[in-house]
Write an enzyme that holds these catalytic residues in place. Sequence first.
Site, PDB file in Angstrom:
ATOM      1  N   TRP A  69       0.105  -0.985  -5.054  1.00 56.17           N
ATOM      2  CA  TRP A  69      -1.070  -0.114  -4.905  1.00 56.17           C
ATOM      3  C   TRP A  69      -0.695   1.151  -4.128  1.00 56.17           C
ATOM      4  CZ3 TRP A  69      -4.536  -0.292  -0.177  1.00 56.17           C
ATOM      5  CH2 TRP A  69      -5.691   0.485  -0.337  1.00 56.17           C
TER       6      TRP A  69
ATOM      7  N   MET B 277       0.831  -1.203   0.000  1.00 61.84           N
ATOM      8  CA  MET B 277       0.000   0.000   0.000  1.00 61.84           C
ATOM      9  C   MET B 277       0.865   1.252   0.000  1.00 61.84           C
ATOM     10  SD  MET B 277      -2.576   1.253   3.015  1.00 61.84           S
ATOM     11  CE  MET B 277      -3.497   2.790   2.896  1.00 61.84           C
ATOM     12  N   SER B 278       0.548   2.213  -0.862  1.00 63.87           N
ATOM     13  CA  SER B 278       1.220   3.501  -0.917  1.00 63.87           C
ATOM     14  C   SER B 278       2.709   3.289  -1.193  1.00 63.87           C
ATOM     15  CB  SER B 278       0.953   4.289   0.374  1.00 63.87           C
ATOM     16  OG  SER B 278       1.390   5.619   0.251  1.00 63.87           O
ATOM     17  N   GLN B 279       3.614   3.791  -0.342  1.00 60.59           N
ATOM     18  CA  GLN B 279       5.031   3.508  -0.579  1.00 60.59           C
ATOM     19  C   GLN B 279       5.306   2.013  -0.518  1.00 60.59           C
ATOM     20  OE1 GLN B 279       7.905   6.246   1.149  1.00 60.59           O
ATOM     21  NE2 GLN B 279       9.352   4.578   1.430  1.00 60.59           N
TER      22      GLN B 279
END
Length: 419
Positions: free
Chosen positions: A265, A242-244
């Site tokens: 993602w 998720m994210s980074q």
Amino acid sequence: MMKLLFEDQAYSYETLRAAGYASGGGADLGEIIASCTTIAPGDQESWWQAWHSLAARLDGQGQQLLDAGDQVSAESCWLRASNYYRTAEFFLHGNPDDPQIYQTSQRAVQAFAKVAAGDPAVPGSMRERLEITEISIPYQTSTLPGWWLSPQTGAEVTSSRPTLIITGGFDSTAEELYFVAGRDAVLRGWNCLIFDGPGQGRALREQGLFYRPDWEAVISPVIDFCLGRPGVDENQIALLGMSQGGYFSARAAAFEPRIAALVSWDGVYDVASALRGMLPGHVIEAALAGRLDEADEALAELAQHSGTLHWALANGTWSYGLSRPAEFVVEMFKYTLADGIAERISCPTLIFDAEDEHFFPGQPAELEKHLKAPVERHLMLASEGAGEHCNAGSLSNFHAVLFPWLNQVLPQQAALEPR
């Protein structure tokens, strides 16, 4: 960018992020709106006070409900309290020694643990539907805290299931990942492992473990731990970042052959691209050239005019174990999939992109361009409410893409009974 209650980009996005967890039982919109009316724009103390007061009220209400015999309503209070405590603590990271950071984050974990400790015999309870077990993953000379989620309790494990490992990003906690996709994975028949890696959650706050670019050194022991659990199919392990974590998961998949499917993602090829979007080139150049005093002076001036930048520099300096913001700028350039790393990924890969992505614009397409593995990039649309970074506020749309894709690339999952 979508705005919710605040004109300030950072406050708006974090409110949307917290409210979006309503789909997993982690929020109620009315109480968020009411609490946020007491927050002064840009005032971190009023932010903490509003969210913390809401979380504490629900925390206490949960105990009252449990004492009255209503475990289901108590669990609802504690899940929301856990999310709100996490949100309250978010903007405090400019001073890592602030005791409110540790006290508030501990209460977020404790509220979640109360749900995990529920009686599974209570009809309609979360524990009736899934196992939630606190875990400690061996990692170098330390451990990584997390939670094991499964449709099967220990005594009921009779067959192996696919397992989804979720790794967070620049500011995630293990408990947040339950709302992100952990609960929904289990309700669709999966095992799921959520955890705090170095630089995240309790691993940072309680153990002083900092981020590292070679995330395969984190994921490999996590997979080892998974394979020691009953009911895990060793050939059906998927990794979601998720994210980074979109970078972390891809980096791990490049070196860890036991990952059967990768979900980035949103997709991240070069983490430093986020800094390039926030900072003038001459500031980055000064930091990379070793002129740290010059860079720090410029960064301090810029941060006065951007709440997002002020927070990012503070959180980054702390979570990467550095002493000054200019060092954080330099450190970010180590977090890249260049020099053939992305090309090493061999498992099927799903890359999420977001139409209004504001942290890593263009990075999902850049990652896709470098992959040799089977890859699909899916653009989430603003017109459907899913265009924000990591589809904040629209997780049902995210799940509607994620799980059918996983069913396709890991066919055994299709035969599982959903809970």
